[in-house]
Write a protein that holds these residues in place. Sequence first.
Motif, PDB file in Angstrom:
ATOM      1  N   UNK A  17       0.818  -1.222   0.000  1.00 26.26           N
ATOM      2  CA  UNK A  17       0.000   0.000   0.000  1.00 26.26           C
ATOM      3  C   UNK A  17       0.849   1.269   0.000  1.00 26.26           C
ATOM      4  N   UNK A  18       1.898   1.257  -0.827  1.00 29.84           N
ATOM      5  CA  UNK A  18       2.749   2.431  -0.963  1.00 29.84           C
ATOM      6  C   UNK A  18       3.767   2.624   0.144  1.00 29.84           C
ATOM      7  N   UNK A  19       3.831   1.692   1.092  1.00 32.22           N
ATOM      8  CA  UNK A  19       4.798   1.778   2.184  1.00 32.22           C
ATOM      9  C   UNK A  19       5.818   0.667   2.055  1.00 32.22           C
ATOM     10  N   UNK A  20       7.066   0.996   2.336  1.00 26.83           N
ATOM     11  CA  UNK A  20       8.116  -0.026   2.343  1.00 26.83           C
ATOM     12  C   UNK A  20       8.062  -0.762   3.683  1.00 26.83           C
ATOM     13  N   UNK A  21       7.958  -2.086   3.628  1.00 26.33           N
ATOM     14  CA  UNK A  21       7.898  -2.919   4.815  1.00 26.33           C
ATOM     15  C   UNK A  21       9.186  -3.733   4.880  1.00 26.33           C
TER      16      UNK A  21
END
Length: 68
Positions: A17-21
Amino acid sequence: GPILWDFDALTMTFWQLGRRIRWDGVGGATPAPPRLQLAAATSEAEHPLLENLLQQHGDLFTEPQGLP
């Protein structure tokens, strides 16, 4: 999407969702069973995605009771 595994650093990095995990492995001389390692990693509030996955698929991490 793509997943970057670094087996030397024990990390897994991906985008959600557009976030780097980034998930970090739990080190130690004697590795714990996967469920214990993942549970230790989720004790922090910054890993809600991993906590949700463990709750939804907890049966995948149970200790085998025999041959499939």
